[in-house]
Design a protein around this motif. Structure first.
Motif, PDB file in Angstrom:
ATOM      1  N   ASP A  17      31.650 -15.658 -13.932  1.00 41.15           N
ATOM      2  CA  ASP A  17      32.856 -15.536 -14.741  1.00 41.15           C
ATOM      3  C   ASP A  17      34.015 -15.294 -13.786  1.00 41.15           C
ATOM      4  O   ASP A  17      33.873 -14.534 -12.825  1.00 41.15           O
ATOM      5  CB  ASP A  17      32.722 -14.375 -15.730  1.00 41.15           C
ATOM      6  N   ASP A  19      36.720 -13.769 -14.555  1.00 41.41           N
ATOM      7  CA  ASP A  19      37.390 -12.517 -14.913  1.00 41.41           C
ATOM      8  C   ASP A  19      36.649 -11.332 -14.280  1.00 41.41           C
ATOM      9  O   ASP A  19      35.481 -11.088 -14.596  1.00 41.41           O
ATOM     10  CB  ASP A  19      37.425 -12.347 -16.433  1.00 41.41           C
ATOM     11  N   ASP A  21      36.903  -8.096 -14.704  1.00 39.47           N
ATOM     12  CA  ASP A  21      36.477  -7.050 -15.641  1.00 39.47           C
ATOM     13  C   ASP A  21      35.189  -7.439 -16.366  1.00 39.47           C
ATOM     14  O   ASP A  21      34.301  -6.612 -16.563  1.00 39.47           O
ATOM     15  CB  ASP A  21      37.581  -6.750 -16.659  1.00 39.47           C
ATOM     16  N   THR A  22      35.084  -8.700 -16.745  1.00 34.11           N
ATOM     17  CA  THR A  22      33.874  -9.177 -17.414  1.00 34.11           C
ATOM     18  C   THR A  22      32.675  -9.078 -16.479  1.00 34.11           C
ATOM     19  O   THR A  22      31.606  -8.600 -16.878  1.00 34.11           O
ATOM     20  CB  THR A  22      34.056 -10.631 -17.898  1.00 34.11           C
ATOM     21  N   ARG A  23      32.839  -9.524 -15.238  1.00 29.13           N
ATOM     22  CA  ARG A  23      31.735  -9.446 -14.267  1.00 29.13           C
ATOM     23  C   ARG A  23      31.284  -8.005 -14.080  1.00 29.13           C
ATOM     24  O   ARG A  23      30.090  -7.708 -14.079  1.00 29.13           O
ATOM     25  CB  ARG A  23      32.154 -10.035 -12.918  1.00 29.13           C
ATOM     26  N   ILE A  26      29.483  -6.511 -17.346  1.00 31.72           N
ATOM     27  CA  ILE A  26      28.122  -7.032 -17.523  1.00 31.72           C
ATOM     28  C   ILE A  26      27.200  -6.502 -16.432  1.00 31.72           C
ATOM     29  O   ILE A  26      26.057  -6.123 -16.712  1.00 31.72           O
ATOM     30  CB  ILE A  26      28.142  -8.570 -17.559  1.00 31.72           C
ATOM     31  N   ASP A  61      30.257 -18.086 -18.031  1.00 31.09           N
ATOM     32  CA  ASP A  61      31.454 -18.455 -18.777  1.00 31.09           C
ATOM     33  C   ASP A  61      31.557 -19.984 -18.766  1.00 31.09           C
ATOM     34  O   ASP A  61      31.211 -20.627 -17.773  1.00 31.09           O
ATOM     35  CB  ASP A  61      32.679 -17.830 -18.103  1.00 31.09           C
ATOM     36  N   LEU A  92      28.917 -18.021 -22.289  1.00 33.83           N
ATOM     37  CA  LEU A  92      29.959 -17.142 -22.817  1.00 33.83           C
ATOM     38  C   LEU A  92      31.217 -17.985 -22.963  1.00 33.83           C
ATOM     39  O   LEU A  92      31.569 -18.728 -22.051  1.00 33.83           O
ATOM     40  CB  LEU A  92      30.246 -15.985 -21.863  1.00 33.83           C
ATOM     41  N   LYS A 115      33.445 -14.730 -26.744  1.00 35.27           N
ATOM     42  CA  LYS A 115      34.234 -13.600 -26.248  1.00 35.27           C
ATOM     43  C   LYS A 115      35.203 -13.176 -27.340  1.00 35.27           C
ATOM     44  O   LYS A 115      35.650 -14.027 -28.098  1.00 35.27           O
ATOM     45  CB  LYS A 115      34.992 -14.014 -24.989  1.00 35.27           C
ATOM     46  N   PRO A 116      35.576 -11.918 -27.425  1.00 32.29           N
ATOM     47  CA  PRO A 116      35.120 -10.837 -26.554  1.00 32.29           C
ATOM     48  C   PRO A 116      33.632 -10.555 -26.760  1.00 32.29           C
ATOM     49  O   PRO A 116      33.100 -10.700 -27.853  1.00 32.29           O
ATOM     50  CB  PRO A 116      35.976  -9.639 -26.966  1.00 32.29           C
ATOM     51  N   ILE A 117      32.996 -10.185 -25.679  1.00 34.55           N
ATOM     52  CA  ILE A 117      31.545 -10.022 -25.657  1.00 34.55           C
ATOM     53  C   ILE A 117      31.127  -8.770 -26.429  1.00 34.55           C
ATOM     54  O   ILE A 117      31.675  -7.690 -26.222  1.00 34.55           O
ATOM     55  CB  ILE A 117      31.038  -9.914 -24.206  1.00 34.55           C
TER      56      ILE A 117
END
Length: 136
Positions: A17, A19, A21-23, A26, A61, A92, A115-117
């Motif tokens: 991903d 992003d 923050d997403t990485r 998770i 993603d 995602l 998303k959002p997840i």
């Protein structure tokens, strides 16, 4: 329904991903329960990692900076054939149309989450695919 807590101990995950923050989110979710998690910001970086890491589950993603997650998964599937293995994959995406979900499944993803997840949904999806991986 089985209310047994999920365990990810020993599971190898690759999170792709762009992003940060997403990485991070998770990664923390699964590392806290014993999974080995590597991350990539692009499809090309993910392919380099896959060559030596061989994840059990790919969490990817669909919208990536260099190429999309569909193209990446096609390349992963070719590597799987060469290496005689199966990589389970979760898409995602911010796309929520039925056509987008169908396209992801046609591309080879086993799960499609928008998303959002929802972290509970993601954990369940990874658990489901990890169970399949044990019997591959």
């Amino acid at each position: 329904m089985d209310n047994k807590p999920l365990s990810f101990k020993g599971l190898r995950l690759l999170v792709v991903d762009d992003d940060p923050d997403t990485r991070k989110l998770i990664s923390i979710l699964f590392e806290l329960d014993g999974a080995e998690v590597l991350t990539a910001t692009s499809a090309s970086e993910a392919l380099e990692i896959i060559l030596c890491f061989q994840p059990d589950v790919l969490i990817c993603d669909i919208c990536l900076p260099d190429e999309d997650g569909y193209s990446l998964l096609r390349k992963v599937k070719r590597l799987d054939i060469e290496q005689g293995r199966i990589t389970r994959a979760i898409a995602l995406s911010a796309y929520v149309m039925d056509e987008d979900r169908q396209y992801a499944y046609l591309a080879g993803y086993q799960k499609y989450l928008h998303k959002p997840i929802n972290l509970d949904e993601l954990a369940k999806a990874v658990n489901d695919l990890a169970q399949l991986q044990q019997y591959a």
